[in-house]
Design a protein around this motif. Structure first.
Motif, short mmCIF file in Angstrom:
data_model
loop_
_atom_site.label_atom_id
_atom_site.label_comp_id
_atom_site.label_asym_id
_atom_site.label_seq_id
_atom_site.Cartn_x
_atom_site.Cartn_y
_atom_site.Cartn_z
N ARG A 32 0.83 -1.20 0.00
CA ARG A 32 0.00 0.00 0.00
C ARG A 32 0.87 1.25 0.00
O ARG A 32 2.06 1.19 0.34
N ILE A 33 0.23 2.37 -0.33
CA ILE A 33 0.92 3.65 -0.19
C ILE A 33 0.45 4.29 1.12
O ILE A 33 -0.75 4.45 1.34
N THR A 34 1.40 4.60 1.98
CA THR A 34 1.07 5.29 3.23
C THR A 34 1.78 6.63 3.22
O THR A 34 2.99 6.70 2.97
N THR A 35 1.03 7.70 3.44
CA THR A 35 1.63 9.03 3.48
C THR A 35 1.78 9.49 4.92
O THR A 35 0.85 9.37 5.71
N VAL A 36 2.98 9.97 5.23
CA VAL A 36 3.24 10.50 6.56
C VAL A 36 3.10 12.01 6.49
O VAL A 36 3.76 12.65 5.67
N ILE A 37 2.23 12.56 7.31
CA ILE A 37 2.14 14.02 7.35
C ILE A 37 2.32 14.49 8.78
O ILE A 37 2.30 13.70 9.73
N GLY A 38 2.51 15.78 8.90
CA GLY A 38 2.72 16.36 10.22
C GLY A 38 3.45 17.67 10.07
O GLY A 38 4.07 17.92 9.04
N PRO A 39 3.36 18.53 11.09
CA PRO A 39 4.01 19.84 10.98
C PRO A 39 5.52 19.70 10.92
O PRO A 39 6.06 18.63 11.19
N ASN A 40 6.21 20.79 10.57
CA ASN A 40 7.67 20.78 10.56
C ASN A 40 8.20 20.38 11.92
O ASN A 40 7.68 20.82 12.94
N GLY A 41 9.21 19.55 11.93
CA GLY A 41 9.81 19.16 13.20
C GLY A 41 9.07 18.03 13.88
O GLY A 41 9.41 17.66 15.00
N ALA A 42 8.08 17.46 13.19
CA ALA A 42 7.33 16.37 13.81
C ALA A 42 8.14 15.08 13.86
O ALA A 42 7.82 14.17 14.61
N GLY A 43 9.20 15.01 13.04
CA GLY A 43 10.05 13.83 13.05
C GLY A 43 9.85 12.91 11.86
O GLY A 43 10.26 11.75 11.88
N LYS A 44 9.25 13.45 10.78
CA LYS A 44 8.96 12.60 9.63
C LYS A 44 10.24 12.08 8.98
O LYS A 44 10.44 10.87 8.83
#
Lengths: 244, 292
Positions: A32-44
């Motif tokens: 599957r395709i999983t997208t990681v999102i989150g604000p800057n500095g979230a640790g992505k």
């Protein structure tokens, strides 16, 4: 979970005294395709580095296909079937396009099949085939990204970690890159993607993972995450809960 | 006209030797952020290895040269990396730079105390004869030096561009993080760079010592010339180091003849200042971008 290819279990890590990943726990589904999102500095991006063995963990475990790969080197991760396409420009500007591609197969044990692999890969990327013998620095930004993706695919990875592929690309090129990722999913490859362009990325994704302050906040289907009112708030800088 | 031609050829010959040292300089910088301020001493010392093998151990000249190259690879390549660079680089680039300055002093004084403070004659690899080409008197030995140095450079370029190992070294130099991500054995590639640097320095030493005589203090001028050649050519480019080396060689030879031998030492410095002022990225270098 039986269809999970990658699991992070309470992963803690960071740079120097700074802790970025603060007990990150998640499970990524196979094929599957999983997208990681989150604000800057979230640790992505840090999470990707931790998975690929570029960041030593302070605690926690990483499992790939059920095997403990905590503390593996990048080379061992490549051998296990993981490839990593970092953010930004990652080509070798003074080598030819072909030689850049070939370097994707350094980890290949049997180098005799290399010319065929490179030829096959170039067939799939006509733009690169056209410029195969030019210096990689002559490629446009989008073409360079394609080269990085093609180079990553040379080892037939099972899991691709790709960090912000759309940055600095024209909308048309973004479509092209996303199209390639969708085609890979069609072949059963698992894709873990970080994207600033969250809306567009979630549209083609199956799942979404929202990180904040190095922890998993939301794990759900991409459709549910798109509809979640908290997401907009998160990106406006409000945070899901008061910080500190 | 004939005189200028002779001076230019002599300049190219010394310049090609500077280029050997300058290439090593840039390779070390590219792959391991090592600025080796002992590079001049690295070019001074191998001649003494050969002299020891020849005069103390009684070996024939060719064998002594071979021994000098091998000992250089071992000491100035591998041991240098393991004992000086690896531990110091962990402390940062500046401590490493200071360590290499100290190492330079150690090697200079060591050569003086253990061998001799006097300039030592060193055999010519080619006969020191003049030949006449179209009315121009040329030194056979200088032409030989030029040809050997250029052949070594060409061989290195072929190795770097035509072999997989060479391209992995280039990848390590151009982007070590990405090289590691692709599974390139970055540490081994860096070790190869140190070995190549030592071999180039040894070649330069064997070629220049017949001209300058082998003297413990030779490193001062050689190190400066190599450093300037690397900067002038563009610090991050092997091709630049070649161009820079040849340029410094020719200009310092012309200055010695037409201005004054006394000013010979200052020419590289003047060139350095001009380049830093007007073309800091060097002849062929690209500007380095650094993320902060």
């Amino acid at each position: 979970m039986s269809d999970s290819i990658l699991q992070l279990d309470a992963v803690v890590g960071g740079y120097g005294k700074m802790t970025i990943l603060n007990g990150t726990t998640t499970s990524i589904r196979r094929g599957r395709i999983t997208t990681v999102i989150g604000p800057n500095g979230a640790g992505k991006s840090t999470m990707f580095k931790a998975i690929f063995g570029l960041l030593p963990l302070r605690s926690g475990r990483i499992l790939f296909e059920g095997r403990d790969v905590t503390g593996h080197t990048p080379r061992m991760m490549l051998d296990a079937g993981v490839c990593y396409v970092p953010q930004g420009r990652n080509i070798f500007p003074e080598l030819s396009v072909r030689h850049n591609l070939e370097l994707g197969a350094v980890a290949l044990k049997d180098q005799s099949g290399l010319p065929d692999r490179v030829a096959a890969m170039l067939k799939g990327f006509p733009i690169l085939a056209e410029k195969a013998d030019s210096q990689a620095s002559t490629l446009s930004g989008g073409q360079q990204k394609l080269l990085e993706v093609a180079r990553g695919l040379l080892l037939d990875p099972k899991l691709i970690l790709i960090d912000e592929p759309s940055i600095g690309l024209s909308p048309l090129m973004v479509q092209e890159v996303f199209g390639i990722l969708k085609a890979l999913r069609g072949k059963g490859v698992t894709i873990l993607l970080i994207e600033q362009n969250a809306k567009q990325a979630l549209q083609m994704s199956d799942y979404g993972l929202v990180l904040e302050l190095g922890q998993t906040r939301i794990e759900d289907t991409a459709a549910n995450i798109r509809a979640d009112p908290r997401i907009a708030q998160l990106f406006l800088g409000g945070g899901l809960q008061p910080i500190r | 006209m004939a005189e200028i031609l002779q001076l230019v050829i002599a300049g190219l010959a010394t310049g090609a030797i500077y280029a050997l040292a300058a290439i090593g300089f840039t390779l070390l910088w590219q792959t391991s952020q090592t600025i080796n301020f002992a590079q001049g001493e690295f070019v001074m010392l191998p001649a003494f290895f050969a002299l020891v093998a020849m005069n103390w151990l009684g070996g024939p000249f060719w064998l002594s040269c071979l021994v000098a190259i091998l000992v250089s690879i071992l000491l100035l390549g591998m041991v240098f990396k393991l004992i000086v660079v690896d531990p110091m680089l962990k402390q940062g680039v500046l401590p490493l730079v200071i360590s290499t300055i100290a190492l330079g002093l150690l090697l200079r004084e060591g050569a003086k105390d253990f061998y001799s403070a006097e300039a030592q004659p060193f055999p010519y690899i080619f006969p020191d004869r003049q030949i006449s080409v179209l009315g121009v008197q040329l030194s056979l030995s200088q032409i030989g030096v030029l040809l050997i140095a250029l052949a070594v450079i060409a061989a290195l370029q072929l190795f770097l561009s035509r072999t997989r190992t060479g391209r992995q070294m280039q990848a390590t130099a151009q982007n070590p993080t990405v090289a590691r991500i692709l599974g390139v054995p970055v540490e081994r590639m860096i070790m190869y760079t140190f070995i190549i640097n030592a071999a180039l320095a040894a070649m330069a030493s064997l070629l220049i010592s017949p001209i300058y005589l082998a003297k413990f203090s030779n490193g001062e001028h050689l190190g400066l010339a190599a450093f300037v050649a690397a900067i002038v050519g563009g610090f991050n480019q092997v091709r630049g180091a070649i161009a820079g080396g040849l340029l410094v060689g020719v200009i310092d030879n012309l200055a010695a003849a037409y201005v004054s031998t006394g000013y010979r030492q200052s020419v590289p410095l003047i060139l350095l200042v001009l380049f830093i002022l007007f073309r800091p990225q060097g002849l062929l270098g690209r500007r380095e971008e650094r993320a902060v």
